[in-house]
Design a protein around this motif. Structure first.
Motif, PDB file in Angstrom:
ATOM      1  N   ALA A  84      -0.639  -0.611 -10.570  1.00  0.00           N
ATOM      2  CA  ALA A  84       0.316   0.337  -9.996  1.00  0.00           C
ATOM      3  C   ALA A  84      -0.366   1.680  -9.774  1.00  0.00           C
ATOM      4  O   ALA A  84      -1.175   2.123 -10.591  1.00  0.00           O
ATOM      5  N   TYR A  85      -0.039   2.286  -8.641  1.00  0.00           N
ATOM      6  CA  TYR A  85      -0.415   3.662  -8.342  1.00  0.00           C
ATOM      7  C   TYR A  85      -1.925   3.876  -8.194  1.00  0.00           C
ATOM      8  O   TYR A  85      -2.427   4.972  -8.446  1.00  0.00           O
TER       9      TYR A  85
ATOM     10  N   ASP B  29      -5.338   4.252  -5.741  1.00  0.00           N
ATOM     11  CA  ASP B  29      -5.508   5.114  -4.571  1.00  0.00           C
ATOM     12  C   ASP B  29      -6.372   4.527  -3.457  1.00  0.00           C
ATOM     13  O   ASP B  29      -6.645   5.215  -2.473  1.00  0.00           O
TER      14      ASP B  29
ATOM     15  N   HIS C 250       3.144   0.163  -5.483  1.00  0.00           N
ATOM     16  CA  HIS C 250       3.878   1.412  -5.678  1.00  0.00           C
ATOM     17  C   HIS C 250       4.998   1.229  -6.693  1.00  0.00           C
ATOM     18  O   HIS C 250       5.889   2.066  -6.798  1.00  0.00           O
TER      19      HIS C 250
ATOM     20  N   GLY D 253       4.290   6.503   1.652  1.00  0.00           N
ATOM     21  CA  GLY D 253       4.557   5.470   0.659  1.00  0.00           C
ATOM     22  C   GLY D 253       5.572   4.448   1.114  1.00  0.00           C
ATOM     23  O   GLY D 253       6.427   4.015   0.362  1.00  0.00           O
TER      24      GLY D 253
END
Length: 377
Positions: free
Chosen positions: A162-163, A165, A211, A375
């Motif tokens: 998750a999250y 880049d 996300h 997003g």
């Protein structure tokens, strides 16, 4: 005719029995497997552990030495704990006594790769000794260099569940993620996986981070299954790895090379020493490389000091060029592309050494910044 290596065994009945069943079988000592060069690569390796109290640690390296070979354990009993450890090492089948040679041959047939099977891709794992060192920059640019230089299919997997880049660095906003692949591991095949993978302007394909936080804790078996599938689809696979997810660290045993990114700060080096030491013990020192990011030749801690702390060579160093890095991220374009800075050159040299090719540079289309910040899912 399938070629089989039989190791760890002094049982002539097993060797003779396999040969009588039309398997081209060679007996070899386990410690000599890394020097095996006779004929073509084996289709399967049988490891006889019946006289051993525990699994030989060398098993963990067999997947790297023989990536297309199936691994079969011949054991005195079905030990659930050892079976679990064997799966983590990449073993495909477990055959327990009482020994039935026909059952052993059936297991070999199940794990052996058929003639004409897709080639196994090379996996490169990149992880930072702590956050903020630029390991994603390294992973993105290594993948881009491999794609541009070789024109071979190249995949970047953001292993931050998750999250992560990597999508921002590559200028895309993928709809699906690595979590979707792991949650549907039972139906995962090439067709399904291609629906989850995003193409990027640089030519690198991306299996992005999610996300959302996954509701499932993913074990090493799921991660290994994912890497097995992508290895049949891509020549080069680069993993942008977190340092704090044990299952990910176990799964990267399948990587041909593991690059640990550190810098010249003492707290980072202490963390790097723990990570590098653990990986060397589990994967072999020859597969673990060290890279120094934002290298400053005038720093109090020099390269020789870093090597002393880490107990081995620094293989790559990337100069400090914060402005170039941030500008590339803002553009959503790997800095290796159409860039002639020392940082880009050092990243290209790293890719060339890891993959063994010359690095090319070209231009790609650019995606809008604000679309990538949205997003969308």
């Amino acid at each position: 005719m399938l070629q089989v290596l039989l190791t760890g065994s002094s049982d002539e009945d097993v060797l003779t029995g396999l040969r009588k069943r039309q398997l081209q079988t060679v007996a070899i000592d386990l410690k000599d497997l890394n020097r095996f060069t006779a004929g073509r690569a084996p289709d399967a390796i049988v490891i006889d552990t019946r006289l051993l109290s525990q699994l030989p640690p060398e098993i963990a390296g067999l997947r790297r030495l023989f990536p297309s070979a199936g691994l079969v354990i011949l054991a005195s009993a079905l030990d659930p704990a050892q079976l679990r450890d064997a799966m983590r090492m990449g073993v495909n089948e477990w055959v327990a006594e009482p020994l039935d040679l026909d059952e052993l041959v059936a297991a070999i047939d199940r794990v052996a790769k058929p003639l004409g099977a897709p080639a196994i891709g090379k996996i490169f794992a990149i992880l930072g000794a702590k956050g903020g060192l630029g390991s994603t920059t390294v992973a993105v640019n290594l993948a881009t260099s491999m794609r541009l230089a070789t024109k071979q299919p190249t995949l970047l997997i953001d292993m931050h569940l998750a999250y992560g880049d990597a999508a921002v660095f590559l200028g895309v906003d993928p709809r699906f993620s690595v979590v979707d692949a792991l949650e549907n591991i039972d139906r995962l095949d090439e067709t399904y996986l291609r629906g989850l993978i995003a193409t990027t302007p640089s030519g690198v394909d991306l299996l992005a981070s999610s996300h959302r936080i996954a509701t499932t804790v993913f074990d090493v078996a799921r991660l290994r299954r994912l890497l097995d599938v992508v290895s049949t689809m891509y020549r080069y696979i680069v993993l942008d790895c977190p340092r704090d997810v044990p299952a990910v660290l176990e799964a990267i045993d399948a990587a041909a090379q593991i690059v640990v990114v550190a810098n010249q700060e003492l707290p980072t080096l202490r963390s790097a020493a723990r990570i590098v030491g653990s990986l060397r013990q589990r994967c072999g020192a020859e597969r673990v490389k060290v890279a120094i990011s934002r290298f400053d030749p005038r720093a109090d801690i020099g390269r020789a000091d870093v090597e002393q702390v880490l107990g081995g060579a620094v293989h790559y160093q990337f100069p400090n060029d914060y402005r170039t890095s941030v500008a590339a991220i803002t553009r959503g374009e790997p800095l290796i592309i159409n860039n002639h800075t020392q940082l880009a050159s050092s990243l290209g040299d790293c890719a060339q050494q890891l993959g063994g090719f010359a690095v090319a540079k070209t231009e790609v289309a650019k995606a809008g910044l604000f679309a990538r910040l949205g997003g969308r899912r």
